[in-house]
Design an enzyme around this catalytic site. Structure first.
Site, PDB file in Angstrom:
ATOM      1  CB  THR B 318      19.293 -64.768  66.520  1.00 18.92           C
ATOM      2  OG1 THR B 318      19.230 -63.374  66.232  1.00 18.92           O
ATOM      3  CG2 THR B 318      19.900 -64.976  67.892  1.00 18.92           C
ATOM      4  CD1 TRP B 321      26.504 -65.702  64.451  1.00 17.41           C
ATOM      5  CD2 TRP B 321      26.055 -66.535  66.468  1.00 17.41           C
ATOM      6  NE1 TRP B 321      27.596 -65.474  65.243  1.00 17.41           N
ATOM      7  CE2 TRP B 321      27.347 -65.981  66.485  1.00 17.41           C
ATOM      8  CE3 TRP B 321      25.546 -67.125  67.637  1.00 17.41           C
ATOM      9  CZ2 TRP B 321      28.146 -65.983  67.626  1.00 17.41           C
ATOM     10  CZ3 TRP B 321      26.344 -67.132  68.768  1.00 17.41           C
ATOM     11  CH2 TRP B 321      27.635 -66.568  68.755  1.00 17.41           C
ATOM     12  CG  HIS B 322      22.878 -69.720  68.799  1.00 19.28           C
ATOM     13  ND1 HIS B 322      22.218 -68.574  68.463  1.00 19.28           N
ATOM     14  CD2 HIS B 322      23.364 -69.529  70.042  1.00 19.28           C
ATOM     15  CE1 HIS B 322      22.285 -67.723  69.474  1.00 19.28           C
ATOM     16  NE2 HIS B 322      22.978 -68.282  70.443  1.00 19.28           N
ATOM     17  N   GLY B 323      24.214 -72.336  65.103  1.00 19.14           N
ATOM     18  CA  GLY B 323      24.649 -73.627  64.589  1.00 19.14           C
ATOM     19  C   GLY B 323      23.937 -73.978  63.310  1.00 19.14           C
TER      20      GLY B 323
END
Lengths: 387, 470
Positions: B318, B321-323
């Site tokens: 997670t 996924w954000h960066g």
């Protein structure tokens, strides 16, 4: 009808009214965009507005077309100025006290935020001034002053608590560096003594003629002036001056007046804009009063080199190295010099040392304001130029 | 293209919607696909080809998976599935994590592999996850194969949620692709959702974001504690209103076209535990990870050790996924650990605590979470953290602190109120008041929100040319 259905009916009404008005506003904007003539120039923003985007393959692939389209629609949006005013008022309503680097100060004052020194250039400039002064120290009287800005002098008009930087500390740094090789004059306290007077414009980042006058009164002894004229004829040339800070912040309702201070003496002079090969019998440019940039009434703005020859009996010749603050200051210098050379290093590219010799310069004055001086990147180049 | 632009509002949206409404139903998905490709190409004129490749590739992969199922060749089918997932994840990783990966390899091994600076295709994380939801569900037999490439393409590219979600699972929308009703009521509801989202983004997020920018432009070493808190609180609101505003606009646009998307945010900041926070924050992402990673790994129906492993895998992913940066991974792990602690250590205790304590506890941890999320570097994070607790010797506050606070007080209060369901309740009460005036007030508020947002958008090009600046 029970309560649930009544509630639903009411919500339905709200939504549909909202949808209709939402669509109406967008359609209205589109109709204006399609039928009205594109505005070419915004008086308020003092710039050319975006034109329709140009459709080419390279524009499309680079994404330039898309950026242009967005600017076009925003720039040509119906009643654009009205939307901008509305936005600014919304900001104020939210309690914002600054806009685009400008404090919305007390008593209607717009105040430019203080600039931090751009260290590398700042040091380089001071070194260059020091070297320049050392080269000429024996022969010329060299004076330097850097005028603090409204943000420091009129700090009582800043929004409460606004972070300000100590401009006197910057002046101390300058003085430390060059004070031993030239006369450095810190006029901060002289201006602060008059902080409740109209010494800075409310809508512009410059000082007024009155501010410049107080500076002159404090500065003339070091310039070797012994019996200054102390009466002036004042002319109020406009009360509709809306300056850079009004433009930048969007607070376009702030207005200033511009006063000219003409020394009471019978000196005649001729101003030569070297490079433009234009001459004038006055340092004031009345045509500037018809434009947005009314501060250019002083010396028609900034020029690489201006030469003023006067009928003053005095044999002294002054070299003034300066930014635009000096433009309002020159009116006070006229009675005391045979010739005044005014150099703006941002535009000047010739050899200054040579000018000192050929112009038979006796006095050199550096006059800047702090915000410009700390960000300047041209002084060092101009002072060390060899040609 | 982004929703909060005058071009989108004045050109793209009206043209698309008018065409969409006048075309017969069987052409609507084709128009949606076409419009979405234009929408995407507007911001990514080159990467739109990449997206088209993904559509075609996965379309055939889906058919292949369906075909192999009927032929009962499980091993081959599994290979096709793994290959398909690998291609999708591979593309995502290549564009998103390639530079990050090589930077770390270089740092670790002291090598100097040159890193090409690849621009990240906008929305790739979102649409890749949508694609995966389709591929995985086809493999599992949860959904039917989509044989219509236009419908499939419309699902992947659907412009309302293309750039910032919500991540719509294929399962949730497959029926709507075939059949959906477009009514005036739904469209009107959509307009209201859209305006709310636009106002959240333009009025709240963008403005409070300036406070964050101002505060974090002050070096940590000169930031008094209260200023540091104000800054990170500003960010806390910025990211929420930005992200949820975008989701609301997406949901609204979907409704205008007859779609119903899942809700993506449900007042996360009123949560009373971190577990609850993640049930309310970016719901579509948590759901995705739960369905396609957490549960397949065994979820919580395994022994505690494996459960801990599962949680940590999900949350590391997670974060990632954000960066492509360590701060995001750290941020993910931070939440993984907090969730485990709530599950195994203090969850019960927390439930018995007074409500106010539960709120303070949750708020504290998600604010610290955002501090990690925005960390420029490990040492930067540590400095930012120390500044908040006065460990850098800058005291509690200075005059500038009060300046920021008074300049943004109204906005901060608005943000707090709009983070709670209070505003909606109040608004509901007002709108029901009287025979007509409540409704008039309510409509006026929406229109005012739209007009004000529009003023901020038009003002974005306010750029006075100060040639007389010198």
């Amino acid at each position: 009808m029970n309560r649930r259905t009544q509630q639903k009916q009411k919500n339905r009404f709200i939504r549909i009214v909202t949808l209709v008005l939402f669509a109406a506003i967008i359609i209205l904007a589109d109709i204006f965009l399609l039928v009205s003539h594109n505005r070419e120039f915004s008086e308020r923003e003092n710039r050319v507005l975006a034109k329709p985007p140009v459709l080419t393959t390279s524009n499309l692939l680079s994404g330039k077309y898309m950026t242009q389209a967005e600017s076009f629609i925003s720039d040509q949006f119906f009643l654009r100025d009205g939307w901008i005013t509305y936005k600014l008022n919304a900001d104020k309503l939210l309690g914002k006290k600054e806009s685009n680097g400008v404090y919305l100060g007390k008593e209607g004052y717009l105040i430019e935020q203080a600039k931090e020194p751009a260290e590398e250039d700042f040091e380089r400039n001071l070194d260059a001034i020091r070297d320049f002064a050392l080269r000429h120290a024996g022969d010329q009287n060299i004076v330097m002053t850097v005028i603090p800005n409204a943000v420091y002098v009129m700090s009582h008009l800043l929004p409460t608590g606004a972070p300000a930087i100590d401009q006197e500390a910057i002046l101390d740094r300058i003085s430390e560096k060059v004070g031993t090789v030239l006369h450095f004059e810190d006029l901060t306290q002289d201006l602060i003594a008059h902080r409740h007077e109209y010494i800075y414009y409310k809508s512009d980042h410059h000082w007024t003629s009155l501010g410049a006058r107080y500076a002159f009164d404090a500065l003339y002894p070091s310039l070797g002036i012994t019996d200054p004229v102390d009466t002036y004829t004042q002319y109020k040339v406009t009360d509709q001056f809306s300056g850079t800070l009004a433009s930048a912040s969007g607070a376009s309702d702030v207005r200033d007046e511009i006063d000219l201070f003409v020394p009471d003496s019978d000196i005649q002079y001729v101003v030569e804009y070297v490079g433009d090969s234009k001459k004038s019998a006055t340092i004031y440019s009345s045509s500037a009063l018809d434009t947005n940039s009314k501060y250019e009434v002083f010396l028609a703005g900034n020029h690489p080199l201006i030469k003023i020859r006067t009928t003053a009996p005095n044999k002294k010749n002054l070299l003034l190295i300066k930014d635009s603050y000096a433009n309002a200051f020159v009116q006070f210098l006229l009675p005391y010099y045979g010739t005044i050379y005014i150099v703006d290093p941002r535009y000047y590219s010739d050899d200054l040392d040579k000018l000192v010799t050929t112009g038979e310069i006796t006095d050199i004055l550096f006059l800047y304001n702090v915000n410009t001086f700390v960000e300047d990147n041209s002084i060092a180049g101009a002072l060390t130029a060899e040609s | 293209m982004i929703f909060s632009s005058t071009f989108f509002l004045c050109v793209f949206l009206p043209v698309t919607l008018i065409l969409y409404y006048i075309l017969p139903f069987r052409f609507k998905n084709a128009l949606l696909l076409l419009a979405s490709l234009v929408f995407y190409a507007w911001g990514e004129p080159v990467y739109v080809l990449l997206m088209m490749f993904s559509i075609v590739f996965n379309y055939f992969a889906g058919i292949q998976l369906g075909d192999l199922k009927s032929r009962r060749v499980r091993r081959i089918r599994k290979h096709v599935f793994v290959f398909t997932v690998a291609v999708n994840v591979g593309i995502l990783c290549f564009f998103k994590y390639y530079g990050f990966f090589l930077t770390n390899v270089n740092a670790l091994l002291g090598t100097h592999i040159p890193i090409k600076d690849l621009a990240l295709p906008i929305g790739i994380s979102f649409y890749t996850f949508q694609i995966l939801s389709y591929v995985i569900d086809v493999y599992w037999g949860n959904v039917d194969v989509q044989f219509n490439i236009i419908d499939f393409g419309a699902y992947i590219t659907m412009f309302p949620q293309l750039i910032a979600g919500p991540i719509v699972r294929y399962e949730d929308i497959q029926r709507q692709l075939k059949k959906r009703t477009i009514t005036l009521d739904k469209a009107a509801d959509g307009a209201v959702w859209f305006i709310r989202g636009l106002a959240k983004k333009v009025l709240l997020a963008n403005n409070i974001g300036m406070l964050f920018d101002t505060v974090f432009a002050i070096p940590a070493a000169q930031r008094p504690a209260l200023t540091a808190w104000i800054g990170i609180i500003a960010y806390t609101f910025q990211i929420y209103f930005d992200f949820s505003g975008y989701s609301d606009m997406a949901i609204g646009l979907g409704k205008m076209m007859g779609f119903t998307f899942v809700q993506n945010f449900d007042h996360p900041y009123i949560s009373r535990s971190i577990t609850e926070f993640w049930r309310r924050w970016h719901i579509s992402l948590s759901t995705w990870f739960r369905e396609y990673v957490y549960i397949p790994l065994g979820g919580n129906r395994v022994n505690p050790l494996r459960h801990i492993r599962n949680i940590m895998i999900v949350w590391a992913l997670t974060g990632l996924w954000h960066g492509a940066a360590w701060c995001y991974i750290l941020w993910g792990l931070y939440y993984g650990i907090l969730l485990l602690l709530e599950k195994y250590i203090w969850g019960r205790f927390l439930q018995k605590c007074p409500r106010i304590f539960q709120h303070i506890y949750t708020i504290f941890f998600f604010i610290i979470g955002w501090l990690i999320f925005t960390a420029p570097s490990a040492s930067g994070l540590w400095d930012n953290f120390k500044a908040m607790f006065g460990l850098l010797g800058n005291g509690f506050s200075n005059s500038a602190t009060w300046y920021y606070l008074t300049s943004y007080l109204i906005l901060l209060i608005l943000c707090i109120l709009c983070s709670t369901p209070l505003v909606r309740t109040l608004f509901g009460m007002v709108s029901q008041a009287g025979k007509r005036w409540g409704q008039i007030v309510a409509s006026a508020v929406y229109v005012l929100m739209f007009i004000t947002s529009l003023a901020y958008l038009v003002n974005a090009t306010y750029n006075p040319f100060l040639y007389f600046k010198f």
